[in-house]
Each structure stands twice: as C-alpha cells, then as structure tokens.
Design an enzyme around this catalytic site. Structure first.
Site, PDB file in Angstrom:
ATOM      1  CE  LYS A  33     -24.618  93.711  49.893  1.00 42.41           C
ATOM      2  NZ  LYS A  33     -25.658  93.191  50.992  1.00 42.41           N
ATOM      3  NE  ARG A  62     -26.496  87.149  46.186  1.00 38.74           N
ATOM      4  CZ  ARG A  62     -26.754  88.471  45.690  1.00 38.74           C
ATOM      5  NH1 ARG A  62     -26.150  89.602  46.151  1.00 38.74           N
ATOM      6  NH2 ARG A  62     -27.653  88.541  44.672  1.00 38.74           N
TER       7      ARG A  62
END
Length: 808
Positions: free
Chosen positions: A749, A782
């Site tokens: 991210k 995840r």
C-alpha cells in the site's frame, strides 16, 4: 486550556430549565462572527419523532452526496454525539478551542445578568462547527417548542413539525393548539412546512403557515409501513405527488414510516435528491436506543419512550413479537406523567424499577405508586445496570426484557452490549504516561503513578459511580486504577487499570455481584485473562492465517489484469495455496482511487465463474465485495467468507452473511473506492476506529451473526494518512477490545511511500508489517505475495514457540 477543562466548564453551565428566546444565542454567535449565516439549516420540531426524522434526513442527504451537519439531543454517552458532520462527532480540539474562544463572551453576558444555558452554548458550538467546516446543509433537532428555541436563531431553508402532544405546558402553552402554533414557528420563509400532525394540531399549524402534510392516509405525502422482513427491519412505502419510494427501514413502526415520509419530503425540498438516494439513506439510518433489538434469546428491547404517547407506540410494537413472560425495566424523570406512562405500557410479569444517575430521576415511591395496579411483582434496583442484570438473569430464553422510560435509562443499560476494555501498550514509563494523559489524568499525578502502570493495562469507559467503585476495588487488591478528571454526571468517564493476571482474576470475582451491575465487565476481564482454548473452526483460530489476494480485475492498483483470464486465475490460486495461503480472496472491483465503476452484474460475471472453478480448493474462499448481491451470488457459487471493504455500507450485507452463516470481514472505511481528496480528522485514530467498528459489529450481531464470525479490519489506507496507518499497526492489539478476530490488509500500500518505497519496491516493508501484525495478535494478514509473508508468519510462530527443541 485542556480538553477535560473545556468539558468541565461546559458541564458547569445551567441546565435546570429551558430559557425562552433566541437573544442570548444570537449574542454569542455575534461574538464569533455569526458563523451560522453561511449555513443552510433545516429545523425539525415535534413532541415525538423529531430526532429519528433528523437522523433519517441527514442520512438521505449524505447519500445524495452532500456534506451534512447534524445537531440532536440528548446524547447517550458523550455530549459530542450531539454534533456530527457526515456521521463523525465534533472533535475534541474543536471543543477545546471553542470553549477558549467563547468563555470571555459568557463572562460578559453573565455580567449583564444574562446566563447562557448548556443547550444554548452547545447550539452555538454546533453552528460554529458547521460554519467552519462549510457543510452543505445542517439538520437541527429543535429542543423545546419552536418559537423560542435556541435553534430558531437561524433562518431555515426547510422545516418540519412531526407531531404535537401535551408537553412542557408551563413553557409552550396549556392546549394542543397553543403548543402547535409555537412549534409552527420553524416554518421557512417562502416554503411550506412539512408536518405529520393531525386533528386540532394540524388546524392550528395551518393557521400559522402553509403546509405539506404527511400521513398514513389522506395526506399530501402518504407513508405506510408494510411487513416486517426480519426482527430488526420493516418495509415502508412513501408516495409523493410525483415520486415514490419503497425500501426497508431499520426503525420500526407506522410512526417511523411517517417520520421517514417527513424526512423524504424535506430532502426533496432541500436538494435534488434521487429516489435511489432516499431509499438507501432511509435503509441506512440507525438511531441507537429507539426500539433497538439487542438480543433475541431472550428478546431484549431498548426504547427511550419518555411520555405517554411514546409508551403507547412502544406497546403496539412490542405486541408484534411472540414471547412468554415480560420483564420490564423502567426509570423516568420526575417531571413526567408516570401514571399515564404506566397505563400505556404493556403489563409486565415482573417490573424492575431503577434510577438513572441523574438528579432529575423519579423516586421509587413515585414510580411504585404509578405502576402498582399494572404488575404483580415490583422490584427496586439501586442502579439501571443492576436492574438489567437481574431482569436478564430471571428471564427465560422465550421471554422478553423491555428497558424503557427515559433515554438516560437506555443509555446506561446499553453499556452492557457496547462497553469495551481496550488493552493498552504500557511497557515503558513514557508509554504509561501517554495512556494516562489520553485518559485525562492530571500530569503531576500521572507522572507519580506511571511506574505502577507499566504492566497489563486496560482502558475502559464506565459511569462515574461504577468507575469509583472499580478504582476502590482494584486498589484494595494491590492493583492500580485511575479515573479521568472529566466531571460529566450521567455520562462515561475513562478508567485506566493496571495489574497482574491474578489481580484481574480477583477483581473479576469481586465485582461480579456488585449492585452497580458490573457483571458484564467481570465476564470480559475473565475472557481476556483466560488461557482456555476452544476447538479450531476457522483457519485463523489456531494462528495468524494468510489470505492470498486474487484480483480478477483489469485495473487493481498492483496486479490488475494479470489474472483476468480463467486459466491464469486458477493457476494463481494453486500457486498461492502451495505457497502457504490459508484463505484465497477473490475480488472483481478495484477500490483504488480513480477506479472505473462497474455494475453489480459485471462484478458477478467476473467473480462467480472463478469461484465456481476453484471452490474445490482445500482452503476457504473469500469474496472481496462491498455489494450484498455479489456476496450472495458468490456464496451460492461456493465462497465461504465475505470481505466487505465498505464496512457493511450496503444495508443488505449483514443479512446475506447471516442467512448463509458466513464469516464477514467488516473494514473501517471512510470511502470505498478511496477518495484521495477527502480527509478525516481523528481525535485518536485507534480508539476512533474501535468505536466506529464497534457500531458496525453491533449491527452484524443484530442481524444474527456471532462475534467470532465478524472479522474486523482497521482499513489501512482507507481514509487514513501513512502516519495513522503505522499507528494502527503498532497498536493493533487494542482492537482486541471488540472481541472479534482481526485482519490487516497492508500489502504494497501507499503507506510505504513514507519509507521511500515505490509500488514495485514494497515487498520488504509488507513482510516487515506482516511480522509486526502477527506479533501484535493479527488473526489474518491479507497479502499479494503469499510465499514471503507465509514465511514471516512461520518465523514469528517459531520464535514464540514454547516447546521447540534444538535439532541435533
């Protein structure tokens, strides 16, 4: 000025009785530069239902894309609940700076013999906040009446009167007509007043202004309740002059259907609102403590009915449910008509009378006299919490426990289902001082006891008397317990506890039978300190599980387009499973900024064939979607888990999960897809996320899911800065307060730009964060890169192993 000093100052203001007139409010606003003059305001008055109507209108306008302020009263736990923008409470910093700015003005007014009330000052705070944040619309719930209420300092762009009954006759008038005419003064210039009043009240309002009427029949807008679709929702049909709406409503009863009709009519006056926004807004409107079903085994209902008319409506709603015995928990304010309230409520088998922790609470003798002819058995319980505990303990699974009489009673009772113990990292003196400071413990005292707080530490919100008892008890067994300096009668205060496991066990034993109703706190401490292990049902029960990401999209931020073809998807799933994936997460819609929107049908076409093809895989399949229809189709196709990045924004999602008995990931999300231009101000990003996730968890539970099926995700990157994301990872263990499994989605991210990593260089920080998350108690991570992250998890497991032996 510190925040706790600002709160204490506000709490010291007069609230003994309402003041007539808007002059004081206008003078305070003038001292602040008249911030309300640039805000479009909607006023909603009425004897009952004005708060519900305000909440529904606010939600509809938000669904229409507007930035909306909301001002309601009273609150349940924290006065900041009264003042919201787009659902977010007014910040502590705004409160602190406002009090600092307005305090000289209040001193001048007192010098002139004009003493502002608590409600007047909070009204000014709300209007300043809305003006400073440049909201599109502010929805104001009127306090009392209309003509002389503090909110009437504004010139509204729209207004409504829900209904009229005899109330506050010493202030508003002694007849229905007088009260109706007073409330009608919220009518906007040049627009019709929306009202669901009838009979003599409606005629009196018509004598003051032109109206648009709302009702079940013979009205300009028809609003009718249909059938209940579940224990917590009903259908509603609204027919306007040239428009109509049909949707589900989580606020039950014909009276709420009528309120929904008022809200929908107001929304169309305020802005060009599509019917789809009205439908979704009404479906998403939740109003805690207003006929709120907290449990079905036994049936537990909370409702803030506080006058005879509301009690009559409540009785009609309760009559819809099938149950055996009725256990009524009741407390009220001393100025209410208790005899008429008792006559309207359903007759109970056992009545538990109680007194909320406010000075206006009615006495036991007064309440006993009102109820003695309507129930066979009356119990007097010292506190609301104790009354609730005794009612629940005596109720069979087929009984009903009804808690009502006042929102103050409901607020205290609701703690049993919403209170959380937040574990705090206090392994150094600096960390301990920080925890104490955040709980508003004075600096000098915090410095003296910080060394005693470096151990197992928890932060909890309790009522004042509970907090004082807990402090005395914990200190008596050798532990540490400090209580916030904030003095807010009837509201939550922060408590910080530190001690050994043995001390917490003794604390749990001692408070279990307290007459302050702390058994639910005792049970939660036992869960936290217990070493018992239950049988594994899900992959994350035994250890941190790895969820491998499979994006079957052309435009996801990292791997978009790589696995859009069926054979590529199947091959990728096999690779991830062989590399150590415990779960495979299939997504068909990108939530990255600027992603192209797709229809429900397109998303189903992307994910369902893949899920059908891989459903025989040895690991559970998750579907990554924010749409209930997609989730339903995916579960039918063989998926096992729902991963909802919107945090149940689709009102059907919680019911789809419950119908399939499927675990659901509930993520904290400000926007999905991500809106890079929208920022969110947090007081404390971790505690704010916990509080907001707690509200979503409660909705999932009310739909029929158990907490071990509700997985919480702090939503890294969704409405948080990089700094806030890293803080959420560091303090991940605090999410244990929710009693749910925890998932972290951090893979590659943008937060890693903070450590100078472009998207192609983000594997190392992803693995590092996986390691930290596992050490801090994450149940699921995840990730895109399964092999590397699974190796990190195995390394953490081996490091933490207590029975490893050196190989020879």
């Amino acid at each position: 000025m510190e925040y706790h000093e600002a709160v204490n100052y506000l709490e010291s203001l007069d609230r003994s009785r309402p003041k007539l007139g808007t002059e004081t409010t206008a003078r305070m606003l003038s001292a602040l530069g008249d911030p309300h003059e640039k805000v479009d305001c909607v006023q909603i008055a009425g004897s009952n239902g004005k708060g519900s109507t305000a909440v529904m209108l606010e939600r509809v306008l938000r669904e229409a894309g507007l930035n909306v302020g909301l001002y309601t009263s009273p609150d349940l736990n924290d006065f900041r609940e009264r003042i919201r923008i787009n659902g977010g409470k007014v910040s502590k910093e705004r409160v602190r700076s406002f009090v600092e700015e307005i305090k000289p003005c209040l001193s001048r007014l007192r010098g002139d013999g004009d003493c502002p009330t608590y409600f007047e000052v909070l009204t000014v705070l709300a209007l300043q906040h809305f003006g400073s944040e440049d909201v599109d619309v502010a929805v104001l719930e009127v306090g009392i009446g209309g003509r002389h209420d503090a909110t009437s300092v504004v010139d509204p762009v729209a207004g409504a009167v829900t209904n009229v009954s005899l109330e506050h006759t010493d202030v508003l008038g002694e007849t229905i007509e007088e009260i109706a005419r007073d409330k009608a003064q919220v009518a906007p210039d040049g627009k019709q007043l929306v009202t669901s009043a009838n009979g003599e009240a409606l005629e009196a309002i018509r004598s003051e202004t032109e109206v648009v009427t709302v009702g079940e029949a013979e009205a300009d807008t028809i609003a009718r309740e249909g059938e209940m679709t579940s224990q917590v929702e009903t259908t509603v049909l609204i027919l306007g002059r040239e428009w109509n709406v049909e949707t589900n409503l989580p606020l039950l009863g014909q009276h709420q259907a009528t309120n929904a009709g008022v809200a929908a009519t107001l929304a169309r006056q305020v802005a060009k609102v599509e019917t789809s926004a009205i439908e979704l807004g009404l479906r998403s409107a939740h109003w805690p403590g207003r006929f709120e079903v907290m449990s079905t085994n036994p049936l537990v209902i909370l409702d803030g009915a506080h006058n005879p008319a509301a009690c009559e409506t409540l009785a009609d709603l309760v009559d819809r449910y099938e149950f055996d015995g009725l256990h009524l928990v009741f407390g009220a304010m001393k100025e209410k008509d208790h005899s008429r309230m008792a006559a309207e409520l359903p007759e109970s088998d056992v009545l538990h009378l109680c007194q909320p922790d406010v000075s206006r609470a009615a006495s036991f003798d007064t309440l006993t006299g009102a109820f003695e002819t309507y129930t066979a058995q009356i119990e007097r319980d010292k506190t609301v919490q104790m009354a609730v505990e005794r009612a629940l303990n005596s109720a069979d699974s087929d009984d009903c426990v009804l808690i009502t009489g006042s929102l103050y009673v409901v607020a205290e009772a609701r703690d049993r289902w919403t209170q959380r113990q937040i574990p705090k990292q206090a392994d150094t003196l600096d960390a301990a001082r920080s925890v104490l400071s955040e709980a508003y413990v004075q600096d000098g005292f915090a410095n003296r006891i910080a060394k005693d707080t470096v151990t197992n530490t928890f932060k909890i919100q309790l009522r004042k008397k509970q907090a004082e008892y807990l402090q005395q008890t914990m200190q008596s067994i050798g532990g540490t317990c400090v209580v916030s300096e904030i003095d807010s009668p009837g509201r939550h205060v922060s408590v910080v506890l530190s001690g050994t496991a043995t001390q917490y066990e003794r604390l749990a034993d001692t408070i279990q039978s307290s007459d302050l109703g702390l058994s639910y706190v005792s049970e939660r401490f036992r869960e936290i300190i217990s070493d018992s292990e239950e049988a594994d049902q899900y992959p994350w029960d035994a250890d941190t599980a790895v969820m491998g990401i499979l994006n079957v999209t052309p435009d996801s931020f990292y791997d978009g387009g790589r696995y859009a073809q069926m054979e590529d998807s199947v091959r990728r799933v096999r690779e991830m499973v062989s590399s150590g994936a415990d779960i495979v997460d299939v997504g068909g819609e990108s939530t990255r900024p600027g992603a192209d929107p797709i229809t429900v049908e397109e998303e189903i076409e992307r994910v369902v064939p893949v899920i059908e093809r891989i459903s025989g895989t040895d690991v559970p399949i998750s579907v990554d979607t924010r749409r209930a229809a997609v989730a339903d189709a995916a579960l039918e196709a063989g998926a096992d888990i729902i991963n909802d990045v919107s945090g149940l924004a689709d009102p059907d999602m919680r019911f789809v999960a419950a119908d399939h008995d499927a675990p659901v990931v509930v993520m904290h999300s400000v926007d999905a897809p991500v809106d890079p231009d929208r920022s969110t101000a947090y007081d404390d990003v971790v505690e704010d996320v916990i509080r907001e996730l707690g509200q979503r968890v409660l909705l999932a539970e009310q739909a029929g899911l158990d907490r071990d099926q509700i997985i919480v995700d702090p939503g890294l990157g969704f409405g948080k800065s990089a700094t806030e994301c890293f803080e959420l990872v560091d303090r991940l263990g605090e999410l244990r307060a929710l009693g749910c499994p925890i998932m972290v989605g951090h893979s590659r991210k943008s937060m890693f730009e903070r450590v100078d990593c472009s998207i192609d260089d983000r594997l190392p920080p992803t693995v590092a964060t996986t390691t930290m998350a596992a050490e801090r108690g994450a149940d699921i991570v995840r990730v895109h890169d399964v092999e590397e992250n699974a190796t990190a998890i195995r390394t953490v497991r081996e490091t933490n192993s207590t029975d490893r032996k050196e190989p020879y």
